[in-house]
Motif scaffolding. Sequence first.
Motif, PDB file in Angstrom:
ATOM      1  N   GLU A 129     -33.065  22.173 -30.089  1.00 58.79           N
ATOM      2  CA  GLU A 129     -31.611  21.985 -30.167  1.00 58.79           C
ATOM      3  C   GLU A 129     -30.993  22.509 -31.461  1.00 58.79           C
ATOM      4  OE1 GLU A 129     -30.202  18.016 -28.051  1.00 58.79           O
ATOM      5  OE2 GLU A 129     -31.950  17.674 -29.335  1.00 58.79           O
ATOM      6  N   LEU A 130     -31.826  22.963 -32.377  1.00 57.20           N
ATOM      7  CA  LEU A 130     -31.300  23.477 -33.644  1.00 57.20           C
ATOM      8  C   LEU A 130     -31.232  24.994 -33.577  1.00 57.20           C
ATOM      9  CD1 LEU A 130     -32.835  21.252 -36.442  1.00 57.20           C
ATOM     10  CD2 LEU A 130     -30.590  21.152 -35.398  1.00 57.20           C
ATOM     11  N   PHE A 131     -30.025  25.502 -33.554  1.00 57.23           N
ATOM     12  CA  PHE A 131     -29.807  26.923 -33.419  1.00 57.23           C
ATOM     13  C   PHE A 131     -29.929  27.609 -34.777  1.00 57.23           C
ATOM     14  CE2 PHE A 131     -27.294  24.755 -30.066  1.00 57.23           C
ATOM     15  CZ  PHE A 131     -28.104  25.119 -29.003  1.00 57.23           C
ATOM     16  N   GLU A 132     -30.118  28.918 -34.759  1.00 56.98           N
ATOM     17  CA  GLU A 132     -30.321  29.699 -35.983  1.00 56.98           C
ATOM     18  C   GLU A 132     -29.219  29.485 -37.012  1.00 56.98           C
ATOM     19  OE1 GLU A 132     -33.069  31.412 -36.977  1.00 56.98           O
ATOM     20  OE2 GLU A 132     -33.915  30.584 -35.149  1.00 56.98           O
ATOM     21  N   SER A 133     -27.988  29.329 -36.548  1.00 59.16           N
ATOM     22  CA  SER A 133     -26.879  29.149 -37.495  1.00 59.16           C
ATOM     23  C   SER A 133     -27.087  27.909 -38.370  1.00 59.16           C
ATOM     24  CB  SER A 133     -25.548  29.046 -36.752  1.00 59.16           C
ATOM     25  OG  SER A 133     -25.560  27.951 -35.850  1.00 59.16           O
ATOM     26  N   ILE A 134     -27.750  26.907 -37.833  1.00 61.22           N
ATOM     27  CA  ILE A 134     -28.047  25.692 -38.608  1.00 61.22           C
ATOM     28  C   ILE A 134     -29.231  25.947 -39.532  1.00 61.22           C
ATOM     29  CG2 ILE A 134     -28.781  23.277 -38.473  1.00 61.22           C
ATOM     30  CD1 ILE A 134     -27.353  23.186 -35.700  1.00 61.22           C
ATOM     31  N   LEU A 135     -30.292  26.511 -38.979  1.00 60.60           N
ATOM     32  CA  LEU A 135     -31.512  26.739 -39.758  1.00 60.60           C
ATOM     33  C   LEU A 135     -31.305  27.740 -40.884  1.00 60.60           C
ATOM     34  CD1 LEU A 135     -34.071  26.836 -36.817  1.00 60.60           C
ATOM     35  CD2 LEU A 135     -33.575  24.922 -38.352  1.00 60.60           C
ATOM     36  N   ASP A 136     -30.380  28.683 -40.692  1.00 59.90           N
ATOM     37  CA  ASP A 136     -30.129  29.713 -41.701  1.00 59.90           C
ATOM     38  C   ASP A 136     -29.548  29.157 -43.001  1.00 59.90           C
ATOM     39  OD1 ASP A 136     -31.128  31.690 -40.070  1.00 59.90           O
ATOM     40  OD2 ASP A 136     -29.161  32.422 -39.412  1.00 59.90           O
ATOM     41  N   VAL A 137     -29.041  27.937 -42.971  1.00 56.24           N
ATOM     42  CA  VAL A 137     -28.512  27.322 -44.198  1.00 56.24           C
ATOM     43  C   VAL A 137     -29.629  27.201 -45.230  1.00 56.24           C
ATOM     44  CG1 VAL A 137     -27.511  25.212 -45.176  1.00 56.24           C
ATOM     45  CG2 VAL A 137     -26.674  26.097 -42.992  1.00 56.24           C
ATOM     46  N   GLY A 138     -30.831  26.858 -44.770  1.00 56.71           N
ATOM     47  CA  GLY A 138     -31.983  26.741 -45.656  1.00 56.71           C
ATOM     48  C   GLY A 138     -32.240  25.301 -46.061  1.00 56.71           C
ATOM     49  N   PHE A 139     -33.408  24.793 -45.688  1.00 55.71           N
ATOM     50  CA  PHE A 139     -33.798  23.415 -45.995  1.00 55.71           C
ATOM     51  C   PHE A 139     -35.256  23.402 -46.446  1.00 55.71           C
ATOM     52  CE2 PHE A 139     -30.489  23.298 -42.796  1.00 55.71           C
ATOM     53  CZ  PHE A 139     -29.590  22.417 -43.359  1.00 55.71           C
ATOM     54  N   ASP A 140     -35.602  22.414 -47.236  1.00 47.13           N
ATOM     55  CA  ASP A 140     -36.990  22.253 -47.664  1.00 47.13           C
ATOM     56  C   ASP A 140     -37.844  21.659 -46.551  1.00 47.13           C
ATOM     57  OD1 ASP A 140     -36.938  23.052 -50.581  1.00 47.13           O
ATOM     58  OD2 ASP A 140     -35.294  21.600 -50.490  1.00 47.13           O
ATOM     59  N   GLY A 141     -37.214  20.892 -45.700  1.00 49.93           N
ATOM     60  CA  GLY A 141     -37.920  20.288 -44.583  1.00 49.93           C
ATOM     61  C   GLY A 141     -36.934  19.804 -43.543  1.00 49.93           C
ATOM     62  N   ILE A 142     -37.471  19.521 -42.363  1.00 50.87           N
ATOM     63  CA  ILE A 142     -36.607  19.052 -41.279  1.00 50.87           C
ATOM     64  C   ILE A 142     -37.307  17.917 -40.545  1.00 50.87           C
ATOM     65  CG2 ILE A 142     -35.367  19.677 -39.175  1.00 50.87           C
ATOM     66  CD1 ILE A 142     -35.368  22.592 -40.167  1.00 50.87           C
ATOM     67  N   ILE A 143     -36.550  16.863 -40.309  1.00 45.32           N
ATOM     68  CA  ILE A 143     -37.008  15.739 -39.497  1.00 45.32           C
ATOM     69  C   ILE A 143     -36.266  15.849 -38.176  1.00 45.32           C
ATOM     70  CG2 ILE A 143     -37.114  13.230 -39.301  1.00 45.32           C
ATOM     71  CD1 ILE A 143     -36.996  13.207 -42.432  1.00 45.32           C
ATOM     72  N   TYR A 144     -37.009  16.143 -37.111  1.00 50.09           N
ATOM     73  CA  TYR A 144     -36.439  16.326 -35.774  1.00 50.09           C
ATOM     74  C   TYR A 144     -36.677  15.072 -34.934  1.00 50.09           C
ATOM     75  CZ  TYR A 144     -36.982  21.398 -36.754  1.00 50.09           C
ATOM     76  OH  TYR A 144     -36.936  22.667 -37.287  1.00 50.09           O
ATOM     77  N   SER A 145     -35.959  14.960 -33.838  1.00 50.12           N
ATOM     78  CA  SER A 145     -36.196  13.927 -32.818  1.00 50.12           C
ATOM     79  C   SER A 145     -36.351  12.539 -33.418  1.00 50.12           C
ATOM     80  CB  SER A 145     -37.428  14.274 -31.979  1.00 50.12           C
ATOM     81  OG  SER A 145     -37.231  15.487 -31.299  1.00 50.12           O
ATOM     82  N   SER A 146     -35.489  12.219 -34.364  1.00 47.15           N
ATOM     83  CA  SER A 146     -35.504  10.905 -35.018  1.00 47.15           C
ATOM     84  C   SER A 146     -36.881  10.558 -35.582  1.00 47.15           C
ATOM     85  CB  SER A 146     -35.038   9.826 -34.035  1.00 47.15           C
ATOM     86  OG  SER A 146     -33.752  10.131 -33.568  1.00 47.15           O
ATOM     87  N   GLY A 147     -37.581  11.551 -36.102  1.00 48.21           N
ATOM     88  CA  GLY A 147     -38.895  11.337 -36.713  1.00 48.21           C
ATOM     89  C   GLY A 147     -40.055  11.742 -35.826  1.00 48.21           C
ATOM     90  N   GLY A 148     -39.790  12.209 -34.617  1.00 50.49           N
ATOM     91  CA  GLY A 148     -40.865  12.601 -33.702  1.00 50.49           C
ATOM     92  C   GLY A 148     -41.593  13.865 -34.132  1.00 50.49           C
ATOM     93  N   TYR A 149     -40.919  14.708 -34.894  1.00 54.21           N
ATOM     94  CA  TYR A 149     -41.541  15.942 -35.383  1.00 54.21           C
ATOM     95  C   TYR A 149     -40.984  16.212 -36.774  1.00 54.21           C
ATOM     96  CZ  TYR A 149     -43.324  20.725 -35.462  1.00 54.21           C
ATOM     97  OH  TYR A 149     -43.988  21.880 -35.786  1.00 54.21           O
ATOM     98  N   ILE A 150     -41.876  16.452 -37.734  1.00 53.44           N
ATOM     99  CA  ILE A 150     -41.447  16.648 -39.116  1.00 53.44           C
ATOM    100  C   ILE A 150     -42.107  17.899 -39.689  1.00 53.44           C
ATOM    101  CG2 ILE A 150     -41.377  15.649 -41.436  1.00 53.44           C
ATOM    102  CD1 ILE A 150     -41.574  12.872 -40.100  1.00 53.44           C
ATOM    103  N   GLU A 151     -41.281  18.716 -40.342  1.00 50.64           N
ATOM    104  CA  GLU A 151     -41.770  19.905 -41.036  1.00 50.64           C
ATOM    105  C   GLU A 151     -41.400  19.811 -42.513  1.00 50.64           C
ATOM    106  OE1 GLU A 151     -39.904  23.335 -39.302  1.00 50.64           O
ATOM    107  OE2 GLU A 151     -41.139  23.251 -37.501  1.00 50.64           O
TER     108      GLU A 151
END
Length: 169
Positions: free
Chosen positions: A48-70
Amino acid sequence: MKYAIFVDVDGTLLDNKQQIPESAVYAIQNARKNGHYVFLNTGRCKAELFESILDVGFDGIIYSSGGYIEYEGQYIRHLTFDENDIQSLIQYFEKNKIGYYLECNHGMYVDTLYQDWMQEVFKDFMPEGAEEYTNSMIVVDGSQQIYEVNKISFLCTLDTFNKLGYRHH
């Protein structure tokens, strides 16, 4: 001192038109430039996270309310539902005409009841981005084997909710 900053997506990073204000991009990139960690923390699944969001740049991402973490592009946690439990739930939902939505890293699976509901709700909630969002969903009919589900959403009335074993007080 280094800080860890957590940013939500809907209503925080994205406005009601599903746009990211330049001021938010600047703030996130400036915080990272100053040595702070910035994490995206969302109930949305990876699909559900499109490139326009990811392109901002983050150190990590917590998806699915903690179900998947990078962290730094590497996954560090991935919780999924048991595949047999998912199939049992799908059969139950189909039998009882309960709309459902299954979120996985590789896709968003929705039955027609839930898809219809989402399209109606999103007309008001995010009129600009509704089509891109709902078109990215994979419509299923209950016969497909869906695996690696991080999160489940479903529609029901209070009566159906009570039948599932929950009690409204």
